[in-house]
Design an enzyme around this catalytic site. Structure first.
Site, PDB file in Angstrom:
ATOM      1  N   PHE A  94       0.810  -1.213   0.000  1.00 20.81           N
ATOM      2  CA  PHE A  94       0.000   0.000   0.000  1.00 20.81           C
ATOM      3  C   PHE A  94       0.844   1.264   0.000  1.00 20.81           C
ATOM      4  O   PHE A  94       1.751   1.419   0.824  1.00 20.81           O
ATOM      5  CB  PHE A  94      -0.885   0.055   1.260  1.00 20.81           C
ATOM      6  N   ASP A  95       0.507   2.165  -0.900  1.00 18.05           N
ATOM      7  CA  ASP A  95       0.872   3.552  -0.694  1.00 18.05           C
ATOM      8  C   ASP A  95       0.081   4.030   0.525  1.00 18.05           C
ATOM      9  O   ASP A  95      -1.033   3.560   0.767  1.00 18.05           O
ATOM     10  CB  ASP A  95       0.504   4.379  -1.927  1.00 18.05           C
ATOM     11  N   VAL A  96       0.644   4.943   1.286  1.00 16.76           N
ATOM     12  CA  VAL A  96      -0.004   5.376   2.531  1.00 16.76           C
ATOM     13  C   VAL A  96      -0.576   6.789   2.417  1.00 16.76           C
ATOM     14  O   VAL A  96      -1.777   7.011   2.605  1.00 16.76           O
ATOM     15  CB  VAL A  96       0.983   5.285   3.714  1.00 16.76           C
ATOM     16  N   THR A 137      -3.527   7.585  -0.176  1.00 17.45           N
ATOM     17  CA  THR A 137      -4.352   6.392  -0.382  1.00 17.45           C
ATOM     18  C   THR A 137      -5.093   6.028   0.892  1.00 17.45           C
ATOM     19  O   THR A 137      -6.309   5.799   0.873  1.00 17.45           O
ATOM     20  CB  THR A 137      -3.483   5.200  -0.832  1.00 17.45           C
ATOM     21  N   LYS A 191       9.458   6.325  -4.224  1.00 20.06           N
ATOM     22  CA  LYS A 191       8.700   5.925  -5.404  1.00 20.06           C
ATOM     23  C   LYS A 191       8.518   7.174  -6.284  1.00 20.06           C
ATOM     24  O   LYS A 191       8.341   8.260  -5.749  1.00 20.06           O
ATOM     25  CB  LYS A 191       7.332   5.383  -4.993  1.00 20.06           C
TER      26      LYS A 191
END
Length: 238
Positions: A13-15, A18, A150
């Protein structure tokens, strides 16, 4: 051909953006400063300026970089200058809240998958986010851990290496994120199955997130984390 939800052991997961409402948190603090200064404030304008400031050559790690960012955007928004306001913007990060559906959806997904956080935020901020989300993560990777952000493939490669030591493989990962630029495009290029959580589905543009050069059609697409959790439970119950 898109895999089924039963094919995955891991969800990464992106945090920020998101699971955590970073746009709401950012705008709320800037709006409070504007009110105190008696200045009119436009949240979307602030997000557009933030996006440009975050991708300048002298960018630092997030969210410590918010001190610098405030100094860049404050004059353009008519906000008062001063590093104290920048520190206030940075320090408010610890109180940024999850989207209303995030914690419950993660708790549901954690019953079936190993959840791994992948955030461009620093470790100190991630620890606050993880607590607010109910500490659902099997593992967490931050910019402090990876030394890069990222969409740098090296960030993903470190997560792949961890999964391999855990007895898994990248083929068993579903990568979940809202950022086309930071996550969806690069995850496709690296051969991952991905899921786009389109948090800004009711709003135009990309807000505080950089616009991708090219849009990537995701393998799965939902407008909320609740939608993903519902789809997983429905699929696995069938």
């Amino acid at each position: 051909m898109t895999k089924s939800f039963s094919d995955f052991r891991y969800m990464t997961f992106d945090v920020v953006g998101t699971l955590i409402d970073f746009e709401g948190g950012l705008v709320d603090t800037l709006a409070a400063i504007a009110r105190e200064a008696g200045v009119a404030f436009d949240g979307e304008q602030a997000l557009n300026l933030y996006r440009s400031a975050r991708y300048m050559p002298d960018v630092q790690h997030f969210p410590d970089d918010l001190v610098r960012v405030y100094g860049v955007i404050a004059p353009k928004l008519g906000l008062p200058a001063g590093e104290s306001h920048g520190r206030r913007l940075r320090d408010a990060v610890k109180d940024w809240r999850p989207f209303p559906d995030s914690a419950a959806a993660l708790a549901r997904l954690a019953k079936r998958y190993k959840l791994i956080a992948m955030t461009n935020a620093q470790r100190w901020a991630f620890e606050h986010f993880a607590r607010a989300l109910g500490n659902p993560f099997y593992a967490g990777f931050t910019v402090d851990d990876t030394g890069t952000e990222k969409p740098d493939p090296r960030f993903f490669e470190q997560v792949f290496a961890f999964v391999e030591t855990d007895g898994g493989s990248r083929d068993q990962i579903l990568h979940v994120a809202q950022s086309q630029y930071h996550d969806i495009g690069i995850s496709r290029r690296l051969g991952l199955t991905n899921c786009w959580i389109q948090r800004r589905h009711a709003q135009p543009g990309y807000g505080g997130t950089i616009e991708p050069e090219n849009f990537t059609e995701p393998d799965f697409h939902f407008t909320s984390m609740a939608g993903l959790a519902d789809a997983v439970e429905s699929s696995l119950a069938a």
